[in-house]
Write an enzyme that holds these catalytic residues in place. Sequence first.
Site, PDB file in Angstrom:
ATOM      1  N   ASP A 152     -53.715  -5.413 -69.493  1.00 55.36           N
ATOM      2  CA  ASP A 152     -53.477  -6.362 -70.629  1.00 55.36           C
ATOM      3  C   ASP A 152     -54.315  -7.604 -71.400  1.00 55.36           C
ATOM      4  OD1 ASP A 152     -52.787  -9.643 -70.720  1.00 55.36           O
ATOM      5  OD2 ASP A 152     -52.658  -9.603 -68.312  1.00 55.36           O
ATOM      6  N   HIS A 179     -48.891  -6.364 -69.032  1.00 52.80           N
ATOM      7  CA  HIS A 179     -48.880  -8.022 -69.004  1.00 52.80           C
ATOM      8  C   HIS A 179     -47.598  -8.443 -68.762  1.00 52.80           C
ATOM      9  CE1 HIS A 179     -50.066 -12.139 -69.381  1.00 52.80           C
ATOM     10  NE2 HIS A 179     -49.311 -12.497 -70.153  1.00 52.80           N
ATOM     11  N   SER A 181     -48.963 -16.040 -66.012  1.00 52.28           N
ATOM     12  CA  SER A 181     -49.495 -15.911 -67.507  1.00 52.28           C
ATOM     13  C   SER A 181     -50.004 -17.323 -67.796  1.00 52.28           C
ATOM     14  CB  SER A 181     -48.485 -15.566 -68.512  1.00 52.28           C
ATOM     15  OG  SER A 181     -48.811 -15.478 -69.972  1.00 52.28           O
TER      16      SER A 181
END
Length: 403
Positions: free
Chosen positions: A343, A373, A189
């Site tokens: 995501d 995600h 991320s």
Amino acid sequence: MGTKSLCLLLASVLVASYVYTPIPENIEERWKLMLINAGFRTVSHVAEFAEWLGLMHYMEVLMMITSIEYTAPISDENVTVTDTKFNNVPARLYMPRKQSSGLKRAVIYIHGGGWCVGGSAMEPYDLLSRWTANKLNAVVVSVEYRLAPMYHFPVQFEDVYTVVKFFLQNSVLVQYGVDPNRICISGDSAGGNLAAAVAQQLLDDLEVKVKLKIQALLYPALQTLDLDLPSYKDNENKPILPKSLMVRFWSEYFTTDVSLQEAMASNKHVPAESSHLFRFVNWSNLLPEKFKKDHVYASPIYGSSMLGKKYPGFLDPRAAPLLVEDTKLLGLPVTYVLTCQHDVLRDDGIMYVSRLREVGIEVIHDHIEDAIHGVLMFITSPTDLALGHRVANKYIEWLNINL
Ligand SMILES: *[C@@H]1O[C@H](CO)[C@@H](O)[C@H](O)[C@H]1NC(C)=O
Ligand SMILES: *[C@@H]1O[C@H](CO)[C@@H](O)[C@H](O)[C@H]1NC(C)=O
């Protein structure tokens, strides 16, 4: 029906409708994910409320909640764990105990959390680093960079860069018994964002002689320009990372001034002077048909030049690694990209895959059709998912073979 049971019924309906979120069909353990997501939403609502009351910044509330998951640096039978500093930046160090002749591999890990929350000591990150150290018999350095809203860009980037540059010195590698030809930078991320940015900037740093062998980018955030990509549209309200939270993370990375957040939310934050950058994130060219579906490419809508002048960080490739010329991609290490179908950041990763392949960088792309995600966060009880374990194993297996 008595008043009591009527109230109970009403309460149950309210709770159920609150907990209920449409979970994509192909995802397993749907109810567990739904409950986890309800937990996330509750935290978000509490944070909004505390902020509205003027008690705390939204991110401070999130930070408080995530800090519950912090663990002490406890060594186990396989790995010695210590909190240390590299050139004054804190990091958690994992040294495998297994006796082995010869040099070890190393993984520099950058945790996620939208540049605002999270930490190397958080239980799932700590566990992921232990697994990596144990499975690969590798030294793992998990960087504890400073966070927003206290610190904005480029502090996060610079902290990570400082640690990586320090670690890549030959004298330091000798000290830890690390093979200079087998080092990986990895992050998920916002950590994938920082890993990609650091890997790019290292290419121009003449003081760094040791080259990274691999960059592993796990559902990374890679661009700030277009926050209306097909993945943002398709996954606007999917579990864990709704678009509104991603916009908040992005804007908070640069400033707490809400004008940037508002402009980003309507995707009108890029000044016309920067129109030349849009070709680097042109999904019409960079996404395979399968991900474009029935989305229609529209020309960008420009915002005021004031925002770009006040917060130039959001146009800086150290924050948005997709915003570089092709020539700047040459020389990057072998790249592993993990993307998740459900995501908002899916297309950032896929566009980077396309761009890297176009210039001849070796890319391994793992696209997980049934993932959301942040899936690697769900490996510790009570919020563990079979999916989290599966994806973590897949990634670590790949690293073990290729690093
Ligand atoms: C240590 O490593 C062994 C072999 O990989 C594993 O079975 C065991 O669970 C590990 N111990 C810990 C505490 O993780
Ligand atoms: C994006 O690509 C499409 C299709 O190739 C093209 O028509 C459009 O002008 C491009 N836009 C930008 C901003 O580069």
